[in-house]
Design a protein around this motif. Structure first.
Motif, mmCIF file in Angstrom:
data_model
loop_
_atom_site.group_PDB
_atom_site.id
_atom_site.type_symbol
_atom_site.label_atom_id
_atom_site.label_comp_id
_atom_site.label_asym_id
_atom_site.label_seq_id
_atom_site.Cartn_x
_atom_site.Cartn_y
_atom_site.Cartn_z
ATOM 1 N N THR A 1 0.829 -1.197 0.000
ATOM 2 C CA THR A 1 0.000 0.000 0.000
ATOM 3 C C THR A 1 0.868 1.254 0.000
ATOM 4 N N VAL A 2 0.295 2.336 -0.532
ATOM 5 C CA VAL A 2 1.025 3.598 -0.624
ATOM 6 C C VAL A 2 0.684 4.458 0.581
ATOM 7 N N GLY A 3 1.339 4.234 1.682
ATOM 8 C CA GLY A 3 1.196 5.095 2.844
ATOM 9 C C GLY A 3 -0.129 5.004 3.570
ATOM 10 N N ALA A 4 -0.104 5.255 4.851
ATOM 11 C CA ALA A 4 -1.299 5.226 5.680
ATOM 12 C C ALA A 4 -2.205 6.409 5.342
ATOM 13 N N PRO B 1 -5.455 4.243 -1.959
ATOM 14 C CA PRO B 1 -5.249 2.794 -2.114
ATOM 15 C C PRO B 1 -5.222 2.052 -0.782
ATOM 16 N N HIS B 2 -4.618 2.660 0.234
ATOM 17 C CA HIS B 2 -4.581 2.019 1.553
ATOM 18 C C HIS B 2 -5.985 1.861 2.119
ATOM 19 N N LEU B 3 -6.783 2.920 2.030
ATOM 20 C CA LEU B 3 -8.135 2.851 2.555
ATOM 21 C C LEU B 3 -8.996 1.867 1.767
ATOM 22 N N ALA B 4 -8.792 1.806 0.462
ATOM 23 C CA ALA B 4 -9.533 0.831 -0.347
ATOM 24 C C ALA B 4 -9.211 -0.588 0.109
ATOM 25 N N PRO C 1 -21.617 -5.250 -3.019
ATOM 26 C CA PRO C 1 -22.414 -4.142 -3.557
ATOM 27 C C PRO C 1 -22.082 -2.808 -2.894
ATOM 28 N N GLY C 2 -22.028 -1.778 -3.714
ATOM 29 C CA GLY C 2 -21.776 -0.445 -3.186
ATOM 30 C C GLY C 2 -20.312 -0.086 -3.020
ATOM 31 N N PHE C 3 -19.411 -1.049 -3.237
ATOM 32 C CA PHE C 3 -17.990 -0.759 -3.088
ATOM 33 C C PHE C 3 -17.546 0.138 -4.238
ATOM 34 N N LEU C 4 -17.066 1.326 -3.899
ATOM 35 C CA LEU C 4 -16.636 2.286 -4.902
ATOM 36 C C LEU C 4 -15.486 3.105 -4.331
ATOM 37 N N THR C 5 -14.317 2.973 -4.924
ATOM 38 C CA THR C 5 -13.154 3.742 -4.482
ATOM 39 C C THR C 5 -12.384 4.222 -5.705
ATOM 40 N N GLY C 6 -11.367 4.986 -5.491
ATOM 41 C CA GLY C 6 -10.533 5.449 -6.590
ATOM 42 C C GLY C 6 -9.596 6.545 -6.131
ATOM 43 N N SER C 7 -8.689 6.896 -6.995
ATOM 44 C CA SER C 7 -7.732 7.954 -6.702
ATOM 45 C C SER C 7 -8.160 9.231 -7.416
ATOM 46 N N PHE C 8 -8.482 10.246 -6.625
ATOM 47 C CA PHE C 8 -8.779 11.568 -7.172
ATOM 48 C C PHE C 8 -7.512 12.403 -7.025
#
Length: 335
Positions: free
Chosen positions: A169-172, A176-179, A256-263
């Motif tokens: 993971t890229v840092g706390a 990406p870490h939270l995903a 269901p409902g899982f939605l993440t990404g890098s903004f």
């Protein structure tokens, strides 16, 4: 005497009028000078992670076009350390003149404070939002040596493996870490999270087998999937991504409902003059809207999303509130 007095008064009036005209002309000349104040200067885009990650790729893709438009030299300067805090802090404490910018995953600035991380600066007060750059969904990838070919198989294998898989993971507090943490919580699995200074280093270690699994932005990850160095099991967007039509979403794979990404977003130091913020917003927006740039980024897994400063500011506030609510509901904290 009266005639002389009237003559002197008229002369003074003419002189005052002339001075007023000079002042108006000077003021009109100052505005363009302020708007063009970045011309001829060197602008540093600080990327708070090691080379090879999403922020780094975007900064290098945009630097040339933006530099030409501004008449400036734009350089990318990687400043990894402290999970992205080191580079971000440099920008927060830099001179507010628009020559030092931050391009980073905005979740590192909105989620970290909401989840209890201690930072040497206040992102909401010490940084000036300029524009969002892109949205890139996460790819859930594994080392080809992992037997799992689907997300359900990965979950089953994770539960069966003593000690669990190692998840790079890229840092706390990064997106990406939270995903990764959120998915592991939803799936009821234990992964050993291994932090890295940048996405490029993390991906390299998953390819080498030092870690087995990773959520990461598509822009940096897709090339390794295409070269068969990594196997992709799912994408974190709300629907299948156009360039990966055969890869299911995490949501349709049983969550269901899982939605993440890098903004990815662009920032300057607080108190940077509004006209400079406006000019930077305009030029980065133009670069992102150019058909060739848009096609290039979309094909690599990043959707350009330039927006007005006010809209970007509202997005940041909403994102921080979202993570604060999540922390309240789940108890997730960053030590």
């Amino acid at each position: 005497m009266a005639t002389a007095h009237r003559f002197i008064s008229r002369r003074r009036l003419l002189a005052n009028a002339l001075l007023t005209c000079v002042a108006v002309v000077a003021a009109m000349a100052v505005a363009p000078a302020q708007a063009q104040s970045l011309a001829g200067k060197t602008i540093r885009i600080i990327v708070p992670y090691a080379p090879g990650g999403t922020s780094d790729i975007l900064a290098r893709a945009l630097s040339g076009e933006v530099g030409k438009a501004l008449g400036a030299t734009v350089v990318v300067d990687n400043k990894p350390g402290a999970n992205g805090v080191l580079g971000s802090d440099l920008v927060a404490k830099s001179a507010p003149d628009g020559t030092t910018l931050l391009l980073t995953d905005v979740s590192g600035l909105t989620s970290a404070p909401a989840l209890g991380a201690k930072m040497p600066f206040d992102p909401a007060k010490d940084l000036a939002p300029i524009t969002m750059i892109t949205y890139s969904p996460h790819l859930l990838v594994v080392n080809p040596g992992v037997a799992a070919k689907t997300l359900p198989e990965l979950v089953a294998a994770s539960k069966a493996k003593a000690g669990g898989f190692s998840a790079a993971t890229v840092g706390a507090g990064s997106a990406p870490h939270l995903a990764s943490a959120l998915f592991a919580r939803l799936a009821g699995i234990d992964w050993v999270f291994v932090p890295y200074k940048g996405g490029g280093q993390a991906l390299t270690d998953v390819v080498a087998g030092h870690a087995q699994v990773m959520f990461n932005g598509m822009l940096a990850t897709l090339p390794m999937v295409k070269s068969n160095q990594l196997r992709v099991l799912a994408v974190s967007s709300d629907k299948r991504w156009p360039t990966l039509p055969d890869v299911p979403t995490v949501a349709e794979s049983g969550y269901p409902g899982f939605l993440t990404g890098s903004f990815q977003g662009l920032f300057a130091a607080a108190k940077t003059p509004p006209e400079i913020i406006t000019r930077l917003n305009a030029e980065f927006g133009k670069a992102l809207a150019a058909p060739e740039m848009r096609e290039r980024l979309m094909s690599q897994g990043a959707e350009p999303r330039p927006m007005p400063v006010a809209q970007f500011t509202d997005f940041l506030k909403a994102d921080g509130a979202k993570w604060a609510q999540l922390a309240k509901e789940t108890g997730i904290k960053i030590d």
